[in-house]
Design an enzyme around this catalytic site. Structure first.
Site, PDB file in Angstrom:
ATOM      1  N   LEU A 171       0.727  -1.139   0.027  1.00  0.00           N
ATOM      2  CA  LEU A 171       0.135   0.057  -0.138  1.00  0.00           C
ATOM      3  C   LEU A 171       0.723   1.250  -0.104  1.00  0.00           C
ATOM      4  CD1 LEU A 171      -3.163   0.166   0.005  1.00  0.00           C
ATOM      5  CD2 LEU A 171      -3.009   0.698   2.305  1.00  0.00           C
ATOM      6  N   HIS A 172       1.635   1.319  -1.177  1.00  0.00           N
ATOM      7  CA  HIS A 172       2.524   2.556  -1.156  1.00  0.00           C
ATOM      8  C   HIS A 172       1.645   3.966  -1.621  1.00  0.00           C
ATOM      9  CE1 HIS A 172       2.700   2.319  -5.812  1.00  0.00           C
ATOM     10  NE2 HIS A 172       2.721   1.138  -5.519  1.00  0.00           N
ATOM     11  N   ALA A 173       2.437   4.849  -2.149  1.00  0.00           N
ATOM     12  CA  ALA A 173       1.635   6.030  -2.367  1.00  0.00           C
ATOM     13  C   ALA A 173       0.488   6.049  -3.392  1.00  0.00           C
ATOM     14  CB  ALA A 173       2.760   7.280  -2.752  1.00  0.00           C
TER      15      ALA A 173
END
Length: 241
Positions: A171-173
């Site tokens: 769940l990165h940017a």
């Protein structure tokens, strides 16, 4: 560009201003984001003329796009950049009418404000989002402390499911921005592992990597549908699997 509120990011460094604008712009592609930085000689510093010119250009773009009623939220990185923005607004009533200065962390505030503006929020809501970013870490710590010893939140939720993160980078940017923007549209109050799922900063701070199980919960109108929507987004891997 369809959002009615734009962002101007003022830094002592032209590179930092450009980089922060690029990051915020990628998180919210429908938002006009401009960076302005460096002194008149091209070194570190801030330029009153450059700030005034950038604000005028951004307001002109908004006007041409039919979003003249939206306005501009400005974030500065350090004291003198903030003072220069304040001077620009004091010297020009036309700018002051449409532009507000946020007291917020430079990068985190810019990202939070951009994501909020992307959803069509007005200037006050975008300003509030930027300002609230200052409390991001305290909110996460409170959520984690609450979730560590109690199961009450799950029982209180009107919808609740567990989902496993599938995409390699977690769940990165970009996925966090996609989820937070969708949650803002849904109407229900949604949390993921106890943090506010409408906050891109809180989602990113979860550090959710591939394989991690996340608890998605919601309350309010359309809670069950909201949970299903968020779970399906995470299960789909955000186009990265």
């Amino acid at each position: 560009m369809t959002a009615r509120v734009a962002l101007v990011l003022v830094s002592h460094s032209a590179d930092l201003a450009r980089g922060a604008a690029e990051l915020a712009g990628q998180m919210a592609p429908d938002v006009l984001v401009r960076g302005v930085g460096g002194g008149p000689d091209g070194g570190l510093g801030t330029s009153l003329d450059a700030i005034q010119k950038t604000l005028e250009e951004v307001l002109a773009v908004l006007s041409d796009a039919g979003a003249a009623g939206g306005g501009v939220v400005v974030l500065g990185d350090l004291g003198s950049s903030v003072l220069t923005v304040e001077a620009a607004l004091e010297l020009d009533d036309a700018l002051a009418e449409h532009v507000v200065l946020a007291r917020a962390p430079f990068v985190e505030g810019a990202v939070a404000a951009a994501v909020t503006a992307h959803g069509g929020a007005d200037r006050d809501a975008v300003l509030a989002s930027a300002t609230a970013s200052a409390g991001m870490f305290a909110a996460i710590e409170a959520a984690q402390a609450s979730g560590a010893g109690e199961t009450a939140p799950a029982e209180a939720a009107e919808g609740s499911r567990t989902v496993t993160v599938r995409n390699p980078l977690g769940l990165h940017a970009r996925p966090a921005a996609l989820v937070s923007r969708k949650v803002a549209e849904l109407g229900a109050s949604v949390t993921i592992d106890g943090v506010d799922a409408s906050s891109v900063l809180q989602l990113m701070a979860l550090g959710a990597t591939q394989g991690r199980e996340l608890r998605v919960e919601a309350t309010g109108d359309g809670a069950a549908e909201a949970v299903t929507t968020v779970v399906e987004m995470i299960e789909a891997g955000f186009g990265e699997v």
